[in-house]
Design a protein around this motif. Structure first.
Motif, short mmCIF file in Angstrom:
data_model
loop_
_atom_site.label_atom_id
_atom_site.label_comp_id
_atom_site.label_asym_id
_atom_site.label_seq_id
_atom_site.Cartn_x
_atom_site.Cartn_y
_atom_site.Cartn_z
N PHE A 138 1.21 -1.49 -0.17
CA PHE A 138 -0.17 0.46 0.17
C PHE A 138 1.17 0.71 0.00
N ASN A 139 1.59 1.30 1.01
CA ASN A 139 2.93 2.66 1.00
C ASN A 139 3.29 2.99 -1.02
N LEU A 140 3.70 1.27 -1.06
CA LEU A 140 4.49 1.42 -2.49
C LEU A 140 2.93 2.26 -3.07
N ARG A 141 1.97 2.06 -3.77
CA ARG A 141 0.91 2.27 -4.12
C ARG A 141 0.59 4.10 -4.27
N VAL A 142 0.87 4.06 -2.92
CA VAL A 142 0.63 5.81 -2.01
C VAL A 142 2.28 6.28 -3.34
N ALA A 145 4.02 9.64 -7.03
CA ALA A 145 5.14 10.05 -8.29
C ALA A 145 4.49 10.56 -9.83
N ASP A 146 3.03 10.90 -9.72
CA ASP A 146 2.33 10.68 -11.35
C ASP A 146 2.45 9.32 -11.59
N LEU A 147 2.61 7.91 -10.77
CA LEU A 147 2.06 7.15 -11.31
C LEU A 147 1.05 6.52 -11.13
N ALA A 148 0.21 5.85 -12.58
CA ALA A 148 -1.28 4.71 -11.64
C ALA A 148 -0.59 2.98 -12.05
N PRO A 149 0.31 2.16 -11.37
CA PRO A 149 0.27 1.00 -11.72
C PRO A 149 -0.86 0.42 -11.48
N GLU A 150 -0.38 -0.56 -12.59
CA GLU A 150 -1.27 -1.67 -12.45
C GLU A 150 -0.90 -2.69 -11.38
N ILE A 151 -1.89 -3.69 -10.50
CA ILE A 151 -1.00 -4.67 -9.58
C ILE A 151 -1.68 -5.35 -9.99
#
Length: 330
Positions: free
Chosen positions: A70-74, A79-85
């Protein structure tokens, strides 16, 4: 080359924030691997940091790794990124807990609600100090419950009768530890006393133990046990602790990872609301006891963590391993 350097710097910062997450006894049971060409960041369980006595099914290990995720997602949103998890992306590789695919373009689909939590990552610390005898406002409770719900979990504030049951379970767990000479093995392994505390990169150092409880009912685990700790002191804790129970629908690895993400979202929201927090899973280490901790009204859900919330000191930061120890880039 510029793109590769951007990726490596961004990923290093993201992993540094991920490792600020809480984990059982601060064992930090995670490893990361970044596949540069695929823009893929993999999260692995580190079984060398597992606790076979206290956490035989690695439930707490998964919760800690979920909190790091979750911290990684935050950090990604910041960083203006929307990763796929993807959770548990390879059924045959039980150590691979999550795959995080970083987009090629920044700014698209960024989750502003996640980015808002970024300052709380470094502000959140577990507090083993007394909290004020002061109620948590209803609107704050609602915010924390919504945070858990967003991650597929339920946060319950138990009523007086239910809270008494939880207190009894915690006391029973403490009594079992006293009677079982092997019960404290994991705790001894992951506590740092004396000069070791100042050099530690993991575990719970003595300066984070907090004072001994002279009075009160707050469920605060004594990491010192019978071992002497200089200048520690004793004090009274709150007589009416505010507890919250975090539950998931199921009780398997994917549920534990979701519980970890929900837990961290709740903790970061609590931090922004100026609440101090501490955690205990002492009474939940046995699955049969986890069932007894459920809501007596519904009897559903699997309790994964007991949170203590209140107004008081946040506690000191605990040590973290350097990113170079937990991240491989290929």
């Amino acid at each position: 080359m510029a793109l590769r350097q951007f990726d490596e710097k961004t990923v290093t910062r993201m992993v540094a924030e991920a490792t600020a997450a809480p984990s059982m006894h601060n064992a930090q049971p995670w490893r990361f691997r970044f596949l540069t060409g695929e823009r893929l960041l993999l999260l692995y369980a580190d079984l060398a940091r597992a606790m076979p006595r206290s956490d035989p099914d690695n439930r707490a290990l998964h919760i800690g790794c979920g909190a790091a995720l979750f911290n990684l997602r935050v950090a990604a949103a910041h960083a203006d990124l929307a990763p796929e998890i993807r959770l548990l992306p390879e059924p045959h590789d039980l150590l691979l807990l999550a795959a995080v695919h970083l987009p090629e373009e920044a700014g698209r689909g960024r989750d502003d609600a996640l980015a808002r939590l970024y300052p709380a990552i470094r502000q959140r610390h577990t507090s083993r100090h007394p909290f004020a005898e002061k109620d948590v406002p209803e609107d704050v409770r609602v915010t924390l419950q919504d945070a858990a719900e967003r991650e597929g979990a339920v946060l319950l504030f138990p009523g007086p009768w239910h809270a008494e049951t939880v207190f009894d379970l915690i006391r029973d767990a403490e009594s079992r530890d006293v009677l079982d000479p092997d019960a404290g093995g994991d705790l001894v392994r992951w506590t740092r006393l004396g000069p070791e505390a100042d050099l530690a990169v993991d575990g719970v150092p003595e300066y984070a133990f907090g004072p001994r409880k002279r009075d009160g009912r707050a469920p605060v685990r004594d990491f010192a046990g019978r071992r002497p700790v200089a200048d520690r002191g004793t004090t009274a804790f709150e007589h009416t602790p505010h507890l919250a129970l975090l539950s998931t629908r199921g009780d398997g690895p994917a549920d534990w990872l979701r519980a970890g993400q929900a837990l961290q979202r709740v903790l970061l929201e609590a931090t922004l609301a100026d609440l101090a927090t501490s955690l205990t899973s002492h009474a939940l280490e046995d699955r049969a006891l986890r069932l007894l901790a459920r809501d007596p009204g519904t009897g559903t859900g699997q309790v994964q963590m007991v949170l203590r919330l209140g107004y008081g000191p946040r506690g000191p930061a605990t040590p973290r391993r350097p990113v170079s120890d937990v991240l491989d880039t290929v």
